[in-house]
Design a protein around this motif. Structure first.
Motif, short mmCIF file in Angstrom:
data_model
loop_
_atom_site.label_atom_id
_atom_site.label_comp_id
_atom_site.label_asym_id
_atom_site.label_seq_id
_atom_site.Cartn_x
_atom_site.Cartn_y
_atom_site.Cartn_z
N LYS B 9 20.49 -3.81 9.79
CA LYS B 9 19.06 -3.74 9.51
C LYS B 9 18.30 -3.13 10.67
N ASN B 10 18.85 -3.25 11.88
CA ASN B 10 18.16 -2.72 13.05
C ASN B 10 18.98 -1.66 13.74
N PHE B 11 19.67 -0.86 12.95
CA PHE B 11 20.52 0.18 13.52
C PHE B 11 19.67 1.38 13.93
N GLY B 12 19.81 1.82 15.18
CA GLY B 12 19.10 3.01 15.62
C GLY B 12 17.98 2.68 16.58
N PHE B 13 17.32 3.74 17.07
CA PHE B 13 16.25 3.58 18.06
C PHE B 13 14.87 3.75 17.45
N GLY B 14 14.78 3.89 16.15
CA GLY B 14 13.50 4.13 15.50
C GLY B 14 13.76 4.84 14.20
N THR B 15 12.73 5.49 13.67
CA THR B 15 12.88 6.20 12.40
C THR B 15 13.10 7.70 12.62
N GLN B 16 13.30 8.08 13.86
CA GLN B 16 13.36 9.50 14.18
C GLN B 16 14.59 10.17 13.58
N ILE B 17 15.67 9.41 13.44
CA ILE B 17 16.89 9.91 12.78
C ILE B 17 17.03 9.20 11.44
N LYS B 19 18.56 7.77 7.84
CA LYS B 19 19.77 7.14 7.32
C LYS B 19 20.13 7.79 5.99
N VAL B 36 25.28 12.01 14.76
CA VAL B 36 24.03 12.53 14.19
C VAL B 36 24.24 14.00 13.87
N HIS B 39 19.75 15.75 11.86
CA HIS B 39 18.74 14.69 12.00
C HIS B 39 19.05 13.46 11.15
#
Lengths: 384, 384
Positions: B9-17, B19, B36, B39
């Motif tokens: 649920k909290n994978f990644g550093f934000g919504t910049q990339i 899923k 990645v 993007h």
């Protein structure tokens, strides 16, 4: 989110993603998680993001942002061509000056939001957010009839950001660096390492970007700066999501994309529709302005327990049972002691003070529209 | 190389990339590491890469390749415009047919190596490797005088690859799928899920690509295919670096980049210089061909212990003390029981049988130039 690697010699899945010239130094100084940006690894984790935030706002941090690749535009028509790429009026951009600009496509959609540097009459760099503007610019050039050369030079920036960054810069470059004004640049040479230095950054704090012009000397430069900053309390770090959201700064792909227009972001000041300049997207932007925007970026405060990290999906926003927008970037600010967010919502629900709901992991929580930026709204810290 | 995450649920550093629409399913089925690409996160680790290789060549694997984003070209001039983008002659490309093509810039440099799909007279998709061809194509269109619409549609491919993929496809789509020839496509609807299916892939094995046309139904589609493949031994997996290097297939940014021309890769068959067609880079490629290439891609066998994974930097290649090239992709093939590699070297050292040295982590090891592809050189497995 590249984490848990055991052996920096074998980091990654192949050569498909580049390593920064500072890669070895960032690992040595404690980078444990990496993301990918412009086809290159970027360190995004040195332990605690909160600690990184306090390091930034209390002292200074050194950030590897080699992923800010440059598009270099040269040739006799470089000025004319660069103006074609951006709706911002460049007629007053002096040699040695920088400007934050948007790159728009023929529909007025945002392709990138780089810092533009003017190094000479017909010599420009676009210091990029995460998209292949090199391809865009080369594509535009094909039938433009303009005489330009467009390439990616061997240039890799660092960001030195935070209130004591000025002191460290004086130690490295001498007293004259005090004169370097906000959004201006200067050429330097540090023990034979060729550099451009600009007073810019992505932190809303006092800060500098140091553009290395020889990729073979990355780790050497990183170590020199860390050494100079040692007595001042400089820490290795990464661009802070907390600080940039406090400052209302955009993260491309998160807060804006090719289907976002500048007016939705309130960036009218970057769009010169009334001047005589010619740029791609001018007609579309005129039409959008005339018709009026349908969505608008707003600031939100979220009424829930402190978020443990940034949102990693676009959380939907509701007015009663109707979906009216999405949270693009959210984070807990330990300074403001609030959950703050940037969001894109329908224009008729965008008034300051409006109460809305945000759906986070199947739970609806309350939020309220507030002024942004959330901290230092006049950007006095960075610019003074 | 996104690994070691604890909470999807909290994978990644934000919504910049972004899923993928298959993200939840790939995590459920065992994805533990992500990279990645365009993007977007792509699963690249389901445990052992060797196991994934054997799964692929003995049975079949299902791979989330939603990162192969599509550039859609439509409008009255779509055919003419698409031809402008590639040096491959498209005059015989039928509706329902696919072709592997190169996209070149004005200097003849390679921007991407997509599969081109022709869905209708004036309806094309470019199924991309990792670069923003959407921006390139929109840039070229600006002053082209051609009436086209260029956008990224809601399309996310899966690859079903391996010798039993045909049996699974029959179960899903019926006996008529047997007729689908190599590099042809067909429209399907699976329990209301809109799809395009093509007989293509990135494995040199029998295989299919299944292009989902409704991102909201990704996990549902993934589960349906896994269920259908259960009795046949289908495994979740990822594109195999081992198999694609055995097959001499390119990985963009690794084996080719904007400074690589098609002739250096021996891809002359994709370049129609003698026909009347007009495409970007034609003059440059004529000049390159006339002058002769200076570098050439070769296959190598490396004489050292089995590599533990792909190279993550470009290993330099030496003849005596002189650097004459670089290894672009290397891996240990457990089937061939050899370390195999693709490399780019100076033309005058590129003869089959030549002995050279490769520098790996400060140690020089012996290598020899060999024929490539390393396995099934006539591509009979995939095409028959």
């Amino acid at each position: 989110m590249l984490s848990g690697f055991m052996d920096k010699k074998n980091f990654g899945f192949g050569t498909q993603i580049r390593k920064s010239p500072y890669f070895d130094s960032t690992v040595k100084w404690g980078a444990t998680g990496f993301s990918v940006y412009n086809h290159m690894y970027i360190p995004r984790d040195f332990g605690s993001p909160e600690k990184n935030f306090w390091n930034l706002i209390e002292k200074a941090i050194l950030c590897d942002v080699a992923v800010e690749r440059q598009v270099e535009i040269t040739g006799p028509d470089a000025y004319k061509f660069t103006q074609l790429l951006t709706p911002r009026d460049l007629s007053k951009l002096a040699i040695g000056q920088c400007k934050y600009v948007l790159i728009t496509n023929d529909n007025g959609g945002i392709i990138n939001d780089p810092v533009l540097l003017r190094l000479a009459e017909n010599h420009f760099w676009l210091s990029l957010a995460d998209s292949d503007v090199l391809l865009w610019a080369q594509g535009v050039a094909v039938n433009s009839g303009l005489n330009v050369k467009i390439n990616e030079p061997d240039v890799s920036p660092l960001q030195l950001q935070g209130p004591i960054s000025g002191e460290i810069m004086i130690k490295l470059f001498g007293e004259e660096i005090r004169d370097l004004k906000y959004y201006w640049l200067r050429e330097y040479n540090l023990d034979g390492i060729p550099l451009i230095v600009s007073r810019t950054g992505w932190s809303s704090e006092l800060g500098y970007e140091i553009y290395l012009r020889d990729g073979s000397r990355g780790n050497e430069l990183y170590e020199k700066i860390m050494e100079a900053g040692k007595e001042h309390g400089l820490q290795p770090g990464h661009t802070s999501s907390i600080r940039r959201i406090e400052g209302g700064m955009l993260s491309y792909h998160a807060d804006a994309d090719i289907d976002t227009n500048p007016f939705e972001l309130g960036l009218d000041r970057l769009i010169s529709l009334d001047s005589e300049i010619n740029f791609i997207g001018k007609n579309a932007l005129k039409n959008i302005k005339q018709a009026g925007i349908k969505r608008k970026q707003v600031g939100l405060e979220l009424d829930c327990d402190a978020l443990k990290g940034p949102n990693t999906t676009f959380w939907p926003i509701y007015k009663d049972e109707k979906k009216i927008g999405k949270v693009t970037s959210a984070v807990y600010s330990p300074r403001l002691k609030k959950n703050i967010a940037l969001a894109m919502i329908e224009i008729n629900h965008s008034k300051i003070g409006n109460n809305l709901k945000v759906l986070i992991n199947d739970v609806k929580i309350n939020c309220i529209i507030v002024e942004k930026p959330f901290y230092d709204p006049k950007k006095k810290i960075a610019s003074s």
